[in-house]
Design a protein around this motif. Structure first.
Motif, mmCIF file in Angstrom:
data_model
loop_
_atom_site.group_PDB
_atom_site.id
_atom_site.type_symbol
_atom_site.label_atom_id
_atom_site.label_comp_id
_atom_site.label_asym_id
_atom_site.label_seq_id
_atom_site.Cartn_x
_atom_site.Cartn_y
_atom_site.Cartn_z
ATOM 1 N N PRO A 61 44.653 38.756 35.167
ATOM 2 C CA PRO A 61 44.822 39.862 36.115
ATOM 3 C C PRO A 61 45.097 41.186 35.403
ATOM 4 O O PRO A 61 45.914 41.256 34.488
ATOM 5 N N GLY A 62 44.378 42.213 35.829
ATOM 6 C CA GLY A 62 44.547 43.529 35.236
ATOM 7 C C GLY A 62 43.696 43.749 33.997
ATOM 8 O O GLY A 62 43.610 44.869 33.490
ATOM 9 N N PHE A 63 43.053 42.674 33.494
ATOM 10 C CA PHE A 63 42.269 42.799 32.266
ATOM 11 C C PHE A 63 40.782 42.503 32.494
ATOM 12 O O PHE A 63 39.938 43.320 32.185
ATOM 13 N N TYR A 64 40.473 41.335 33.023
ATOM 14 C CA TYR A 64 39.063 41.003 33.259
ATOM 15 C C TYR A 64 38.941 39.904 34.316
ATOM 16 O O TYR A 64 39.876 39.161 34.581
ATOM 17 N N ASP A 65 37.759 39.872 34.905
ATOM 18 C CA ASP A 65 37.448 38.993 36.033
ATOM 19 C C ASP A 65 36.967 37.625 35.531
ATOM 20 O O ASP A 65 36.630 37.469 34.354
ATOM 21 N N VAL A 66 36.902 36.668 36.440
ATOM 22 C CA VAL A 66 36.248 35.388 36.150
ATOM 23 C C VAL A 66 34.777 35.660 35.828
ATOM 24 O O VAL A 66 34.142 36.485 36.464
ATOM 25 N N ASP A 67 34.249 34.961 34.839
ATOM 26 C CA ASP A 67 32.838 35.103 34.496
ATOM 27 C C ASP A 67 32.063 33.989 35.202
ATOM 28 O O ASP A 67 31.836 32.914 34.643
#
Lengths: 311, 266
Positions: free
Chosen positions: A241-247
């Motif tokens: 959270p706050g860094f990158y989404d699920v790929d």
């Protein structure tokens, strides 16, 4: 001695063959960099545990580093059943792992008990179901069904778990290991604190003063931590959270690859064995899919509300 | 009077059936897909004060896209509370706060027992399924359990191969004997053909309503146990205009719910 090390050093020094390993994450903050390193170092006969396992546990099972699984669930979510898990249980490929079945209430409670130094804990689930009729390596110690000494009612007791080591991925930690998270917790806090020692993988190392600006976010204090690894994108293809989404696209890639033993082995070679570390992994990702796709994973920016702890 | 557009698909009808089981003020544990959509339809229509939570630790999420898992990133920003499993499954579910839980299963039997562990013999499985996850505690401890299932003789069973999650177990008195909390258990099975409810005395699922393009006879022929039929059996109310509006314009503008059609919910 400083605790800040590479993932290679952390796994080599602190994860032993046959260990009981708690691996945090709940799609959220999955310590994938550590999992790939465990596979690269060909650890043997691990017992792994966490509630709601996903592609991270599936890949370890497929890679053959797992002997036992204290489980509640394993699936690839929208991508269906865990292919390696199925092959292991149904066909013994690469080996038939032993599974001890619990639930998303009882397992976190067993870790809570472990973190509290309690020998066992009563839980109100599993009663009346076949989860009580199947016992694996924990045998008669999987649970005890007693009449409550207080009111005589049937009461299920499950044992405390104290993993040899916990591996968690967090947003930030200081060099001593004070580890901070925000967002979905899963059983990360109880799992880490139940363990005898903790390896902290983090998006960024911050100084002690930064930790002190919002200390309520710390879930593991430094004295439990034996190694701190700064590992940006360390949870990919999961998210932080706050860094990158699920790929999600990478999830589809894993599903497709793991449909067959050959595809899975090719995937392992390309994304684990031929890769030196997480930096090389990210480079390989960008080379394979382009920078724009990598960039798209990055979280949009929006600060939470800053709070004051002053008096 | 409600208007009922006739261009709905079966998963939309099923989501509406789920929604109608939720009362204003209910505390609801949801997963993804159907349950989230059903619970949110309720929240946007007749149950604005329902509280939704995910077992992973989230209460009253405000997602900007449909969540694809109970740990989905979109559940984080804007939620009322984020903790972990011990909070949701322990402090709220086990402590008796949860009114409604949604479950689905690969196999569901006449007593509402659910199998998500294994097809075939446990030690020599034909198919290894994910396991309990949060299903067993939700089925053990939520006051009303809503079960989603495919209506055919493989997915419904007289007896499931493995009881992962307790319904009424062996029938009347079973839950009490095992010490499960009073006034908990399966409330309804919503399938792609019908809504079945549980008889107060026998604890068996019976046919309550049949969906518009089916018949009582068809449903009896698709059900592997001797299905009793309610005296007042009638057609399921199709989706109302306002329910579909919420579903299509707010909750699921990309109409991801169509994926359930490919999984047989037709």
């Amino acid at each position: 001695m400083g605790k800040v090390v590479t993932m290679k050093q952390a796994i080599a020094s602190h994860v032993n063959d046959e260990d009981l390993v708690f691996i945090g994450g709940y799609i959220c903050r999955t310590p994938f960099a550590a999992i790939h390193e465990i596979i690269r170092q060909k650890k043997k006969d691990l017992t792994i545990t966490r509630s709601n396992a996903a592609d991270d546990f599936d890949i370890m099972i497929g890679a053959g580093v797992v002997r036992r699984f204290i489980s509640t669930f394993l699936s690839l979510g929208v991508y269906g059943l865990g292919r390696c898990y199925r092959r292991s249980i149904e066909k013994g490929i690469p080996r038939r792992i032993e599974v001890e079945e619990y639930t998303n209430l009882s397992l976190p409670m067993m870790l809570l008990a472990g973190s509290m130094g309690m020998p066992f804990v009563p839980v109100k689930d599993m009663l009346g179901t076949d989860l009580l009729n199947v016992k694996a390596f924990m045998g008669e110690n999987k649970y005890k069904l007693i009449d409550s000494p207080f009111d005589g009612k049937p009461t299920l007791l499950v044992p405390a778990l104290n993993p040899d080591v916990a591996i968690i991925h967090v947003q930030q930690a200081d060099e001593d290991g004070n580890a901070q998270i925000w967002g979905i917790g899963g059983d990360c806090k109880v799992g880490a604190n139940a363990a005898k020692k903790v390896i902290v993988s983090c998006e960024r190392i911050v100084d002690r003063e930064t930790i002190g600006r919002d200390p309520s976010r710390t879930i593991v204090p430094s004295f439990k931590v034996v190694a701190v690894v700064e590992e940006p994108y360390g949870a990919h293809p999961g998210y932080t959270p706050g860094f990158y989404d699920v790929d999600f696209a990478f999830g589809a890639l894993y599903q497709k690859a793991s449909n067959t033993v050959e595809g899975f082995n090719d995937f392992l070679k390309e994304w684990v064995f031929d890769i030196e570390d997480r930096t090389a992994y990210i480079q390989h990702y960008i080379q394979s899919f382009g920078y724009s796709r990598f960039k798209e994973l990055q979280a949009r920016f929006g600060y939470g509300y800053p709070v004051s702890y002053e008096y | 009077m409600h208007r009922h557009p006739d261009d709905y698909i079966k998963p939309e009808l099923m989501a509406c059936c789920g929604s109608r089981e939720i009362k204003d003020g209910d505390i609801v544990i949801v997963g993804t897909g159907f349950p989230t959509m059903a619970a949110n339809i309720a929240k946007y229509t007749h149950a604005p004060n329902a509280t939704l939570m995910q077992e992973s630790g989230v209460i009253d999420a405000r997602p900007r896209r449909p969540a694809l898992s109970v740990g989905d990133p979109c559940l984080n920003p804007g939620a009322a509370m984020i903790g972990g499993l011990v909070d949701i499954m322990g402090m709220f579910l086990q402590a008796g706060w949860v009114d409604v839980g949604f479950l689905s299963g690969s196999q569901v039997d006449k007593f509402g027992n659910i199998n998500t562990t294994v097809i075939g013999d446990y030690n020599k499985p034909k198919s290894r399924l994910p396991g309990s996850g949060g299903a067993n505690p939700i089925g053990s401890l939520a006051k009303k359990v809503l079960i989603i299932a495919l209506h055919n003789k493989k997915r419904l069973a007289e007896h499931v191969d493995f009881i992962t999650t307790p319904g009424y177990i062996d029938g009347p008195g079973s839950r009490e004997k095992w010490g499960l909390p009073d006034n908990t258990g399966p409330h309804v099975i919503i399938t792609n053909k019908a809504v079945m409810r549980f008889d107060k005395d026998t604890k068996e699922a019976y046919l309550a309503t049949y969906h518009p393009d089916t018949s009582v006879d068809e449903i009896i022929s698709l059900t592997p146990w001797e299905l009793r039929v309610a005296d007042d059996v009638h057609e399921t109310e199709p989706p109302r205009e306002e329910e579909l509006k919420v579903l299509r314009e707010i909750l699921d503008p990309l109409r991801m719910i169509r994926i359930y059609e490919s999984r047989g919910y037709v």
